[in-house]
Design an enzyme around this catalytic site. Structure first.
Site, short mmCIF file in Angstrom:
data_model
loop_
_atom_site.label_atom_id
_atom_site.label_comp_id
_atom_site.label_asym_id
_atom_site.label_seq_id
_atom_site.Cartn_x
_atom_site.Cartn_y
_atom_site.Cartn_z
N HIS A 1 0.84 -1.21 0.00
CA HIS A 1 0.00 0.00 0.00
C HIS A 1 0.88 1.26 0.00
O HIS A 1 0.73 2.15 -0.84
CB HIS A 1 -0.91 -0.03 1.23
CG HIS A 1 -1.77 1.18 1.42
ND1 HIS A 1 -3.11 1.20 1.09
CD2 HIS A 1 -1.50 2.42 1.91
CE1 HIS A 1 -3.61 2.41 1.36
NE2 HIS A 1 -2.65 3.16 1.87
N GLU A 2 1.79 1.32 0.95
CA GLU A 2 2.63 2.53 1.06
C GLU A 2 3.52 2.69 -0.17
O GLU A 2 3.83 3.81 -0.58
CB GLU A 2 3.46 2.50 2.35
CG GLU A 2 2.62 2.44 3.65
CD GLU A 2 1.59 3.56 3.80
OE1 GLU A 2 1.81 4.66 3.26
OE2 GLU A 2 0.52 3.31 4.41
N HIS B 1 1.77 4.82 -2.63
CA HIS B 1 1.92 6.25 -2.31
C HIS B 1 3.31 6.75 -2.73
O HIS B 1 3.46 7.82 -3.31
CB HIS B 1 1.77 6.48 -0.81
CG HIS B 1 0.36 6.44 -0.29
ND1 HIS B 1 -0.62 7.28 -0.75
CD2 HIS B 1 -0.21 5.69 0.68
CE1 HIS B 1 -1.77 7.04 -0.08
NE2 HIS B 1 -1.54 6.07 0.79
N GLU C 1 -4.54 8.16 -2.48
CA GLU C 1 -5.06 6.88 -2.00
C GLU C 1 -5.42 5.95 -3.17
O GLU C 1 -5.34 4.73 -3.04
CB GLU C 1 -6.27 7.12 -1.08
CG GLU C 1 -6.68 5.91 -0.26
CD GLU C 1 -5.70 5.52 0.87
OE1 GLU C 1 -4.69 6.23 1.07
OE2 GLU C 1 -5.96 4.49 1.52
#
Ligand code: MG
Length: 501
Positions: free
Chosen positions: A266-267, A270, A296
């Site tokens: 997920h990160e 970003h 997001e």
């Protein structure tokens, strides 16, 4: 050359000063969450508050404001217009708010954070309530100073998602809610429903898990010369100087390995957004992601559309087994089921893709009535619990597992939560648009061939930084405005197969 207009170039030279403060403030924030001994927090808070005032005085100085005014009406290219748009928004923000209110917010947040920690630890909302009352009051004042049309919440959400309004969010949620609620109901009632998976209990060695995370991110294309991964209480990404220095964190619980892995994935989403921005935008107002919702969408794309896919599990199955030998007893399909199990949970950050939307809708509805003044803070825990029962069919045993679970309100962030859902919904649309160009991404994932995916994201989204407002960027990247149909289709396809056929 991106910036040719003389006035814009002068603005950018001036802006270097504020960029330097932003850069060092980010480093201080990273340090607070990753490295700093607890005892340093009070003085760090002071340093951040003082530097926030410096930032405000820079943006409101006659010299800077008149420079920006001078650039208005000039014949500008897209990049230059982007600089002007972002600066006008920021100047409006700092001009509209009285310095006393800015300082009061910093101080209130500092003590609210500590009260929230205590309240959560003791599961006692009454410790946090007076602080939250102040915060709601400050946010309502902010909305009045900033100005809005329609609902006061519009002034606040715009700070996180440029151009978004209550009407827009209401419309998006009313389009996805029936699908989400129906899918959840049918899954929970399905014969194939399971509320626990053995893999949740399988333990791992911290170092082995970290190696696995690094292996996966290296395959994704991580350049460790410009990127770091550390550990923090809650995973996050920080852009110190994209594309040269971007950092993420993940966490290690010692079991239930998807939590650590999917947080890193997920990160990474970003981080890649910041790493792949046009280098010429560096140190300008249009450097970095344009809004929280678009940001997001990038993290959720990597987490949900890559990390939770069967192709990903199959591609990295040997790596999983190397890190966690007891996985040997489980086929890739079983790991896929574990990655995608749907279970109504009390805690947002542990929620599956479907329930997640309901967690956000609940917070959004409560924020609106708090800002309207139609729900007093004292009645918030009860309202929270009723909505949990209504949307997810679970009731928190205590406030720590209910209304006190997230830090956002203690930070003064009201209007932030909806962007999590917008990003989740948009990620499905991005995948659809990408597959029109690249074909099914499952094929690429299976071959660990992430280059075409990275390049597509760079060309369509990442390189643009904040040059275009969110709406326009979405249209340019996908050919249409935010369209929840792709998310609804994704939910049906993934979960029909797993639970309902
Ligand atoms: Mg995120």
């Amino acid at each position: 050359m991106r910036f040719e207009n003389e006035t814009i170039r002068e603005i950018l030279r001036e802006y270097r000063k504020i960029w330097a403060i932003h850069h060092l403030r980010s480093l201080a924030e990273w340090d607070s969450d990753v490295m700093m001994p607890k005892g340093g927090s009070s003085l760090r808070g002071d340093a951040l508050a003082e530097s926030a005032n410096l930032v405000q005085s820079f943006y409101t100085s006659d010299h800077f404001v008149s420079l920006v005014r001078r650039a208005e009406g000039a014949d500008l290219n897209d990049y230059e217009r982007g600089v002007l748009r972002v600066l006008k928004r920021t100047i409006h923000y700092y001009m509209a708010l009285p310095p006393e209110l800015v300082a009061e917010e910093e101080r209130t947040v500092e003590s609210a954070k500590r009260a929230w920690e205590q309240a959560k630890e003791k599961s006692d909302f009454s410790i946090f309530a007076p602080h939250l009352e102040k915060i709601v009051d400050i946010q309502r004042k902010k909305a009045e100073h900033l100005g809005y049309e329609g609902h006061p919440y519009n002034a606040l959400i715009d700070l996180y998602e440029e151009g978004a309004t209550v009407d827009f969010i209401d419309r998006v949620f009313s389009e996805v809610l029936p699908t989400v609620r129906d899918a959840l109901k049918r899954i929970v009632e399905s014969e194939k429903y399971f509320d626990h998976h053995e893999l949740e209990d399988i333990t791992y060695e911290r170092q082995d898990m970290e190696n696995l995370n690094r292996t996966v991110l290296t395959s994704f294309g991580a350049d460790w010369g410009h990127f770091r991964m550390d550990v923090s209480a809650h995973p996050f990404t920080i852009d110190l100087a994209g594309p040269q220095d971007v950092r993420i964190t993940t966490w290690y619980q010692g079991k239930d390995f998807r939590r650590s892995l999917l947080a890193a994935v997920h990160e990474w989403g970003h981080a890649l957004y910041e790493l792949q921005q046009d280098a010429e935008l560096c140190c300008t107002p249009v450097s970095g992601g344009v809004s929280l919702g678009i940001h997001e969408s990038q993290s959720r794309f990597w987490e949900n559309h890559i990390g939770r896919s069967l192709a990903f599990v199959e591609a990295f199955y040997e790596d999983f087994r190397f890190a966690i030998p007891s996985l040997e007893a489980y086929e890739p399909m079983e790991v896929f089921r574990y990655f995608n199990m749907v279970r109504p949970e009390l805690i947002r950050v542990e929620a599956d893709e479907i329930s997640y939307i309901l967690h956000i809708v609940l917070r959004y509805e409560l924020e609106k009535v708090l800002i309207e003044g139609s729900l007093p803070v004292s009645e918030l825990p009860q309202a929270w619990n009723e909505k949990m029962e209504e949307y997810l069919g679970v009731t928190p045993p205590d406030d720590a597992h209910g209304v006190l679970q997230d830090i956002h309100w203690a930070l003064g962030s009201i209007g932030y939560f909806p962007t999590y859902a917008l990003g989740t919904i948009l990620s499905a649309q991005i995948r659809h648009a990408m597959e029109l160009d690249l074909g099914p991404i499952g094929e690429l994932i299976r071959m660990k061939n992430f280059g075409p995916i990275r390049i597509w994201l760079k060309e369509k989204i990442h390189q643009w930084g904040s040059v275009y407002p969110p709406n326009e960027l979405i249209k340019r990247a996908t050919g249409e405005e935010l369209n929840p149909e792709y998310f609804k289709k994704h939910v049906k396809e993934r979960y029909e197969k797993m639970y309902l056929s």
